[in-house]
Every structure is written in C-alpha cells, then in structure tokens.
Motif scaffolding. Structure first.
Motif, PDB file in Angstrom:
ATOM      1  N   ASP A 121      10.937  -7.839  -8.385  1.00 44.74           N
ATOM      2  CA  ASP A 121      11.584  -7.007  -7.369  1.00 44.74           C
ATOM      3  C   ASP A 121      10.687  -6.669  -6.186  1.00 44.74           C
ATOM      4  OD1 ASP A 121      13.899  -6.987  -8.875  1.00 44.74           O
ATOM      5  OD2 ASP A 121      13.476  -5.067  -9.833  1.00 44.74           O
ATOM      6  N   TYR A 122       9.374  -6.639  -6.414  1.00 43.61           N
ATOM      7  CA  TYR A 122       8.475  -6.163  -5.344  1.00 43.61           C
ATOM      8  C   TYR A 122       7.409  -7.171  -4.916  1.00 43.61           C
ATOM      9  CZ  TYR A 122      10.722  -1.707  -6.077  1.00 43.61           C
ATOM     10  OH  TYR A 122      11.664  -0.717  -6.174  1.00 43.61           O
ATOM     11  N   GLY A 123       7.330  -8.298  -5.615  1.00 44.03           N
ATOM     12  CA  GLY A 123       6.343  -9.297  -5.224  1.00 44.03           C
ATOM     13  C   GLY A 123       6.531  -9.787  -3.792  1.00 44.03           C
ATOM     14  N   GLY A 124       7.766  -9.928  -3.387  1.00 48.42           N
ATOM     15  CA  GLY A 124       8.057 -10.397  -2.030  1.00 48.42           C
ATOM     16  C   GLY A 124       7.660  -9.409  -0.956  1.00 48.42           C
ATOM     17  N   GLN A 125       7.417  -8.149  -1.367  1.00 51.16           N
ATOM     18  CA  GLN A 125       6.967  -7.126  -0.427  1.00 51.16           C
ATOM     19  C   GLN A 125       5.462  -6.873  -0.540  1.00 51.16           C
ATOM     20  OE1 GLN A 125       9.850  -3.687  -0.273  1.00 51.16           O
ATOM     21  NE2 GLN A 125      10.836  -4.873  -1.911  1.00 51.16           N
ATOM     22  N   GLY A 126       4.803  -7.753  -1.274  1.00 49.34           N
ATOM     23  CA  GLY A 126       3.351  -7.700  -1.322  1.00 49.34           C
ATOM     24  C   GLY A 126       2.752  -6.918  -2.464  1.00 49.34           C
ATOM     25  N   VAL A 127       3.577  -6.404  -3.387  1.00 52.43           N
ATOM     26  CA  VAL A 127       3.062  -5.622  -4.516  1.00 52.43           C
ATOM     27  C   VAL A 127       3.158  -6.471  -5.785  1.00 52.43           C
ATOM     28  CG1 VAL A 127       3.341  -3.571  -5.946  1.00 52.43           C
ATOM     29  CG2 VAL A 127       3.686  -3.423  -3.484  1.00 52.43           C
ATOM     30  N   ARG A 128       1.999  -6.788  -6.352  1.00 49.50           N
ATOM     31  CA  ARG A 128       1.961  -7.529  -7.608  1.00 49.50           C
ATOM     32  C   ARG A 128       2.000  -6.561  -8.785  1.00 49.50           C
ATOM     33  NH1 ARG A 128      -2.446  -9.615  -8.977  1.00 49.50           N
ATOM     34  NH2 ARG A 128      -3.827  -8.444  -7.575  1.00 49.50           N
ATOM     35  N   ALA A 184       4.236   5.384  -7.774  1.00 47.40           N
ATOM     36  CA  ALA A 184       3.192   4.697  -7.006  1.00 47.40           C
ATOM     37  C   ALA A 184       3.742   3.705  -5.991  1.00 47.40           C
ATOM     38  CB  ALA A 184       2.246   3.970  -7.966  1.00 47.40           C
ATOM     39  N   LEU A 185       4.906   3.150  -6.248  1.00 44.03           N
ATOM     40  CA  LEU A 185       5.406   2.051  -5.416  1.00 44.03           C
ATOM     41  C   LEU A 185       5.479   2.366  -3.917  1.00 44.03           C
ATOM     42  CD1 LEU A 185       8.056   0.402  -7.750  1.00 44.03           C
ATOM     43  CD2 LEU A 185       6.225  -0.804  -6.514  1.00 44.03           C
ATOM     44  N   PRO A 186       5.964   3.532  -3.488  1.00 48.57           N
ATOM     45  CA  PRO A 186       5.998   3.776  -2.038  1.00 48.57           C
ATOM     46  C   PRO A 186       4.628   3.666  -1.376  1.00 48.57           C
ATOM     47  CG  PRO A 186       7.373   5.375  -3.193  1.00 48.57           C
ATOM     48  CD  PRO A 186       6.619   4.628  -4.237  1.00 48.57           C
ATOM     49  N   GLU A 187       3.584   4.113  -2.077  1.00 46.45           N
ATOM     50  CA  GLU A 187       2.233   4.031  -1.523  1.00 46.45           C
ATOM     51  C   GLU A 187       1.680   2.616  -1.623  1.00 46.45           C
ATOM     52  OE1 GLU A 187       0.956   6.402   0.184  1.00 46.45           O
ATOM     53  OE2 GLU A 187       2.562   7.813  -0.321  1.00 46.45           O
ATOM     54  N   LEU A 188       1.978   1.931  -2.698  1.00 44.78           N
ATOM     55  CA  LEU A 188       1.488   0.561  -2.863  1.00 44.78           C
ATOM     56  C   LEU A 188       2.137  -0.397  -1.875  1.00 44.78           C
ATOM     57  CD1 LEU A 188       1.425   0.361  -6.771  1.00 44.78           C
ATOM     58  CD2 LEU A 188      -0.505   0.737  -5.235  1.00 44.78           C
ATOM     59  N   LEU A 189       3.372  -0.116  -1.495  1.00 46.55           N
ATOM     60  CA  LEU A 189       4.030  -0.938  -0.479  1.00 46.55           C
ATOM     61  C   LEU A 189       3.316  -0.823   0.867  1.00 46.55           C
ATOM     62  CD1 LEU A 189       7.731  -0.225  -1.452  1.00 46.55           C
ATOM     63  CD2 LEU A 189       6.634  -2.471  -1.495  1.00 46.55           C
ATOM     64  N   LYS A 190       2.721   0.331   1.130  1.00 53.12           N
ATOM     65  CA  LYS A 190       1.984   0.518   2.389  1.00 53.12           C
ATOM     66  C   LYS A 190       0.684  -0.279   2.401  1.00 53.12           C
ATOM     67  CE  LYS A 190       3.609   5.316   2.803  1.00 53.12           C
ATOM     68  NZ  LYS A 190       3.179   6.749   2.761  1.00 53.12           N
ATOM     69  N   THR A 191       0.021  -0.361   1.247  1.00 49.94           N
ATOM     70  CA  THR A 191      -1.289  -1.007   1.175  1.00 49.94           C
ATOM     71  C   THR A 191      -1.220  -2.429   0.635  1.00 49.94           C
ATOM     72  OG1 THR A 191      -1.657  -0.096  -1.051  1.00 49.94           O
ATOM     73  CG2 THR A 191      -2.455   1.218   0.817  1.00 49.94           C
ATOM     74  N   ARG A 192      -0.021  -2.872   0.246  1.00 45.92           N
ATOM     75  CA  ARG A 192       0.139  -4.158  -0.440  1.00 45.92           C
ATOM     76  C   ARG A 192      -0.773  -4.178  -1.661  1.00 45.92           C
ATOM     77  NH1 ARG A 192       3.169  -7.709   2.615  1.00 45.92           N
ATOM     78  NH2 ARG A 192       2.388  -9.556   1.511  1.00 45.92           N
ATOM     79  N   GLY A 193      -0.656  -3.086  -2.398  1.00 43.40           N
ATOM     80  CA  GLY A 193      -1.486  -2.899  -3.579  1.00 43.40           C
ATOM     81  C   GLY A 193      -0.869  -3.523  -4.813  1.00 43.40           C
ATOM     82  N   CYS A 194      -1.304  -3.080  -5.984  1.00 41.33           N
ATOM     83  CA  CYS A 194      -0.827  -3.711  -7.217  1.00 41.33           C
ATOM     84  C   CYS A 194      -0.781  -2.710  -8.362  1.00 41.33           C
ATOM     85  CB  CYS A 194      -1.700  -4.904  -7.599  1.00 41.33           C
ATOM     86  SG  CYS A 194      -3.370  -4.462  -8.102  1.00 41.33           S
ATOM     87  N   ILE A 195      -0.062  -3.109  -9.402  1.00 45.14           N
ATOM     88  CA  ILE A 195       0.082  -2.341 -10.636  1.00 45.14           C
ATOM     89  C   ILE A 195      -0.472  -3.172 -11.779  1.00 45.14           C
ATOM     90  CG2 ILE A 195       1.744  -1.375 -12.290  1.00 45.14           C
ATOM     91  CD1 ILE A 195       3.657  -0.999  -9.858  1.00 45.14           C
ATOM     92  N   ARG A 234      -4.968   6.998   0.555  1.00 43.25           N
ATOM     93  CA  ARG A 234      -4.239   5.765   0.247  1.00 43.25           C
ATOM     94  C   ARG A 234      -4.188   5.578  -1.261  1.00 43.25           C
ATOM     95  NH1 ARG A 234      -6.992   1.291   3.061  1.00 43.25           N
ATOM     96  NH2 ARG A 234      -6.077  -0.118   1.514  1.00 43.25           N
ATOM     97  N   LEU A 235      -3.395   4.600  -1.693  1.00 37.57           N
ATOM     98  CA  LEU A 235      -3.392   4.170  -3.085  1.00 37.57           C
ATOM     99  C   LEU A 235      -3.291   2.654  -3.096  1.00 37.57           C
ATOM    100  CD1 LEU A 235      -3.357   4.802  -6.111  1.00 37.57           C
ATOM    101  CD2 LEU A 235      -0.862   4.937  -5.990  1.00 37.57           C
ATOM    102  N   ASP A 236      -4.220   2.011  -3.793  1.00 34.68           N
ATOM    103  CA  ASP A 236      -4.266   0.548  -3.832  1.00 34.68           C
ATOM    104  C   ASP A 236      -3.945  -0.033  -5.204  1.00 34.68           C
ATOM    105  OD1 ASP A 236      -5.635  -0.256  -1.061  1.00 34.68           O
ATOM    106  OD2 ASP A 236      -6.637   1.543  -1.823  1.00 34.68           O
TER     107      ASP A 236
END
Length: 255
Positions: A170-177, A124-135, A82-84
């Motif tokens: 663009d991605y906050g609404g999908q859970g990625v901060r 990283a974004l495709p993996e972070l979308l899976k985990t609702r991770g962050c940058i 995974r990637l968080d």
C-alpha cells in the motif's frame, strides 16, 4: 562503526530489554537519534544511561494503546524534527492450545503483538511519508510456521507477517518500505526460563543448524540493514533470522 543513520530519527518499541534494547543500541552506534519506548519505564532509564543523552529520548508507552502510540510519534518529531525509521518490536508471549488458552492471555497477546504493531505503523506513516522512511517489524518464525501449544502467539505473529506485506504493497509506491525480521530462539528475558531447561534447549539445537541461540545483537544487525539504504529495494519481506531453522522440512537430523 559506519554512521548510516546520522541525523535520522528512529523509534524502537520494546526497547527496555532483549531484542529491542539491542536494536536501539545498534542504531545509536550508527549515529541515529533514538527514541526508546517501552511500558517498563525504569528499565528504559538503564538502557538510556549507556547512550548519548543528546541523541536519546525516553518515552514510556503501552503499544496496545493507540493514544499512547500517537503521543510517542509526536514526542519523537517534537524532539528530533522528523521520523525516519519505526521499529515495532514490543511483544509478549503466552502459552496454550486453542481449546485451553486463557481468554485474557489471548486478548493481551493479540493486543500487544499484533494490534500494537498496527498502531505503530498507523501512527508513524504520516511522518514516514514525509521522509520516505521505513518500518521494520519484529515478527517471528512462529508467524511463518506454528509452534506447539502457542496458539495466540502464533496467530499474532502470523498477523504481523501479513500486515507487513499489506503495508509494503500500500505504501511502497509512496516511498515507504515495510519489512519484518522473523527471529527464532533468542536470548532475552522472555526466553530466560526456556534457556534454563537443558533438555528443551537440546531439542532446539537438533533443529538449529548453526548450533547456538541467537543474541539480540544478531537480530539488531539485520534490523539495521533492513532500515538502511543498502536494503533500498527490499520491501514486503519477512526475513527469517533463525540460524537455519526454517531451512528444514521437519525431518530429524542424521541419516
């Protein structure tokens, strides 16, 4: 130390020294599986020697090369599943005004400091979308207000500031901060020559209310906070970690 990142996987670029090393060590202390990435492979081995081998992956990576950044993300997921957290920290500095900066220096600074951050986010974004991770990106106070005679660096870090905002939107609404730290003068290999100049340091201290240079651990603590659940409602922020430099309007002290 609190284990806020136990079981999570974190990539840190520019991890061979300075802020990146401090960030990698902080995440490791908090229980994360850490991927150390840098173009300086030998120095990475030195950093990894002090970390838990079972929770550490070393990957040489030129962040200005999209294929290498994609390979970095793949390696992280293959190793840890995974990637968080993606910490885009790798950077270079160059001097010069717009009229005299060497074109090669301009290209290299933009390639690493801005395009490299974009590549890291994109991979990283495709993996972070899976985990609702962050940058968490490393910008600079130089991206919030320019330094004298550092045209390319100012432009690159200013780009990171607004790229951070764009990804947050663009991605906050999908859970990625997506957030960024904006350090001021920090004790790293990149600033070694500056810190050896007593007169220059004295000028910095006139503008630095806390009266000291930042250490990598000071920046790392804030990166870890922004990546943690404690910052779960912080998105699109470029946070000065600068000892109060940006609190000033430029007026000299005293009076």
């Amino acid at each position: 130390m609190e284990q806020r990142f136990k079981g999570k996987a974190v990539i840190v670029t520019g991890a061979a020294s300075g802020i990146g090393r401090g960030v990698a060590e902080r995440f490791a202390q908090e229980g994360a599986n850490v991927v150390l990435a840098d173009i300086e492979a030998a120095k990475l081995q030195t950093v990894s020697a002090g970390l838990d081998a079972e929770r550490t992956l070393v990957q040489r990576c030129d962040t200005g090369d999209h294929t290498q950044v994609q390979a970095l993300v793949r390696a992280a997921v293959e190793r840890f599943g995974r990637l968080d957290v993606m910490v885009n920290n790798a950077g270079v500095a160059s001097e010069g005004k717009a009229g005299d900066v060497a074109l090669d220096d301009w290209d290299q600074t933009i390639r690493v400091d801005l395009t490299g951050v974009f590549y890291g986010c994109r991979a990283a974004l495709p993996e972070l979308l899976k985990t609702r991770g962050c940058i968490v990106n490393t910008a600079s106070v130089s991206g919030l207000g320019a330094d004298w005679a550092m045209c390319a660096y100012n432009a690159a870090k200013g780009g990171v500031v607004n790229l951070t905002r764009a990804i947050a939107l663009d991605y906050g609404g999908q859970g990625v901060r997506c957030n960024a730290v904006c350090p001021s003068l920090t004790r790293t290999g990149m600033t070694e020559d500056m810190l050896a100049d007593a007169e220059l340091v004295a000028k910095f201290m006139e503008r630095l209310p806390l009266g000291r240079v930042a250490e990598p651990a000071d920046i790392a603590a804030v990166v870890a906070f922004l990546a943690s659940e404690d910052a779960r409602f912080i998105n699109g922020v470029n946070l000065p970690v600068d000892g109060g430099v940006t609190a000033s309007n430029g007026q000299p002290p005293g009076g």
